[in-house]
Write a protein that holds these residues in place. Structure first.
Motif, PDB file in Angstrom:
ATOM      1  N   GLU A  34     -56.671 101.742  38.583  1.00 43.25           N
ATOM      2  CA  GLU A  34     -56.415 101.238  39.941  1.00 43.25           C
ATOM      3  C   GLU A  34     -56.568  99.715  40.008  1.00 43.25           C
ATOM      4  OE1 GLU A  34     -57.787 105.060  42.649  1.00 43.25           O
ATOM      5  OE2 GLU A  34     -59.324 103.733  41.829  1.00 43.25           O
ATOM      6  N   VAL A  35     -57.499  99.160  39.242  1.00 45.70           N
ATOM      7  CA  VAL A  35     -57.678  97.704  39.204  1.00 45.70           C
ATOM      8  C   VAL A  35     -56.422  97.044  38.632  1.00 45.70           C
ATOM      9  CG1 VAL A  35     -58.980  95.809  38.132  1.00 45.70           C
ATOM     10  CG2 VAL A  35     -60.195  97.781  39.105  1.00 45.70           C
ATOM     11  N   ILE A  36     -55.916  97.575  37.528  1.00 45.81           N
ATOM     12  CA  ILE A  36     -54.697  97.014  36.912  1.00 45.81           C
ATOM     13  C   ILE A  36     -53.520  97.151  37.872  1.00 45.81           C
ATOM     14  CG2 ILE A  36     -53.023  97.291  35.030  1.00 45.81           C
ATOM     15  CD1 ILE A  36     -55.634  95.953  34.160  1.00 45.81           C
ATOM     16  N   LEU A  37     -53.382  98.298  38.505  1.00 38.66           N
ATOM     17  CA  LEU A  37     -52.285  98.487  39.457  1.00 38.66           C
ATOM     18  C   LEU A  37     -52.368  97.478  40.595  1.00 38.66           C
ATOM     19  CD1 LEU A  37     -52.163 102.388  39.591  1.00 38.66           C
ATOM     20  CD2 LEU A  37     -50.426 100.857  38.610  1.00 38.66           C
TER      21      LEU A  37
ATOM     22  N   ARG B 142     -49.093 103.458  36.484  1.00 35.71           N
ATOM     23  CA  ARG B 142     -49.489 104.536  37.398  1.00 35.71           C
ATOM     24  C   ARG B 142     -49.281 105.898  36.740  1.00 35.71           C
ATOM     25  NH1 ARG B 142     -45.665 104.761  41.799  1.00 35.71           N
ATOM     26  NH2 ARG B 142     -44.779 106.452  40.628  1.00 35.71           N
ATOM     27  N   GLU B 143     -48.189 106.050  35.998  1.00 32.59           N
ATOM     28  CA  GLU B 143     -47.834 107.351  35.419  1.00 32.59           C
ATOM     29  C   GLU B 143     -48.452 107.619  34.052  1.00 32.59           C
ATOM     30  OE1 GLU B 143     -43.557 107.236  35.559  1.00 32.59           O
ATOM     31  OE2 GLU B 143     -43.560 107.117  37.757  1.00 32.59           O
TER      32      GLU B 143
ATOM     33  N   THR C 127     -54.593  93.285  31.520  1.00 37.07           N
ATOM     34  CA  THR C 127     -55.327  92.287  32.292  1.00 37.07           C
ATOM     35  C   THR C 127     -54.829  90.890  31.957  1.00 37.07           C
ATOM     36  OG1 THR C 127     -57.265  93.706  32.411  1.00 37.07           O
ATOM     37  CG2 THR C 127     -57.624  91.375  32.789  1.00 37.07           C
ATOM     38  N   SER C 128     -54.596  90.621  30.687  1.00 36.07           N
ATOM     39  CA  SER C 128     -54.076  89.308  30.288  1.00 36.07           C
ATOM     40  C   SER C 128     -52.683  89.066  30.853  1.00 36.07           C
ATOM     41  CB  SER C 128     -54.054  89.183  28.762  1.00 36.07           C
ATOM     42  OG  SER C 128     -55.376  89.173  28.259  1.00 36.07           O
ATOM     43  N   ILE C 129     -51.849  90.086  30.874  1.00 39.10           N
ATOM     44  CA  ILE C 129     -50.496  89.945  31.426  1.00 39.10           C
ATOM     45  C   ILE C 129     -50.570  89.566  32.903  1.00 39.10           C
ATOM     46  CG2 ILE C 129     -48.415  91.245  32.092  1.00 39.10           C
ATOM     47  CD1 ILE C 129     -48.782  92.771  29.376  1.00 39.10           C
ATOM     48  N   THR C 130     -51.407  90.239  33.664  1.00 46.17           N
ATOM     49  CA  THR C 130     -51.476  89.930  35.095  1.00 46.17           C
ATOM     50  C   THR C 130     -52.088  88.552  35.331  1.00 46.17           C
ATOM     51  OG1 THR C 130     -53.549  91.156  35.370  1.00 46.17           O
ATOM     52  CG2 THR C 130     -51.488  92.347  35.819  1.00 46.17           C
TER      53      THR C 130
END
Length: 160
Positions: A5-8, A106-107, A130-133
Motif C-alpha cells: 500500500e505504501v508503494i501504491l 496492486r495485482e 521505492t527508488s523508482i518513485t
C-alpha cells in the motif's frame, strides 16, 4: 498500511495525486510544446528531456517487473535525456506507464516484492520500487523548478 500500500501510494503521489509535493499531473498541467522544450541558461535539461528520461526508465523497469524481456541498453543514462519524444506522446506514455505500474504492483503477489530485480543483483523489488518513485519525485521537482524559471508556474497547482 502494509508495504504494498505504501508503494501504491507513492505511485499515485508521483502520478496524479498531490501530497507533500505536486504530482506529475499538476507539474505538467497546461504546458505547451514550446514550454516543454525551453531551457534556461542554468537548465541542463528541458522538461521534455526529463519526461523522456522518466518514460524510458519507468517502461524499462515495468517490463522487467512483468517478466517482459528488455533489450540491451544502447547508450548510457545521459542518452535517455536526448532521445526526445514528442510532448503529447511523452505525456501519454508517462501516464500510461504510471497507471500500468500501479496496476502491476496492486495485482502482484506480496512475495514478488522480496524477489530480486534480476539474477545479477540481490536488490529486491521493494527497494527498487521505492527508488523508482523517489526518482520520479526528484524529476517532477525539477519540472516545477524549470516552470518557475520560465515564469509558467501557477502556484495554485500546489507549490508557491
Amino acid at each position: 498500511m502494509d508495504r504494498k500500500e505504501v508503494i501504491l501510494e507513492q505511485f499515485l503521489l508521483t502520478h496524479n495525486t498531490n501530497g507533500w509535493f505536486v504530482s506529475f499531473q499538476s507539474a505538467a498541467a497546461g504546458l505547451t510544446d514550446k514550454q516543454a522544450l525551453w531551457k534556461g541558461e542554468k537548465s541542463e535539461n528541458s522538461i521534455l528531456e526529463i519526461l523522456s528520461h522518466l518514460v524510458f526508465w519507468n517502461e524499462r523497469y515495468l517490463n522487467r517487473f512483468k517478466g517482459i524481456p528488455i533489450p540491451e541498453m544502447e547508450g548510457d543514462n545521459d542518452s535517455t535525456f536526448t532521445n526526445v519524444l514528442d510532448w503529447t506522446e511523452a505525456v501519454e506514455r508517462f501516464n500510461c506507464v504510471m497507471t500500468d505500474w500501479y496496476n502491476a504492483v496492486r495485482e502482484c503477489e506480496d512475495t514478488k516484492l522480496n524477489q530480486p530485480v534480476n539474477p545479477d543483483t540481490n536488490h529486491p523489488w521493494i527497494e527498487t520500487l521505492t527508488s523508482i518513485t523517489l526518482h520520479n519525485a526528484y524529476h517532477i521537482g525539477q519540472i516545477v523548478t524549470i516552470r518557475k524559471m520560465q515564469g509558467s508556474w501557477d502556484k495554485e497547482q500546489g507549490v508557491s
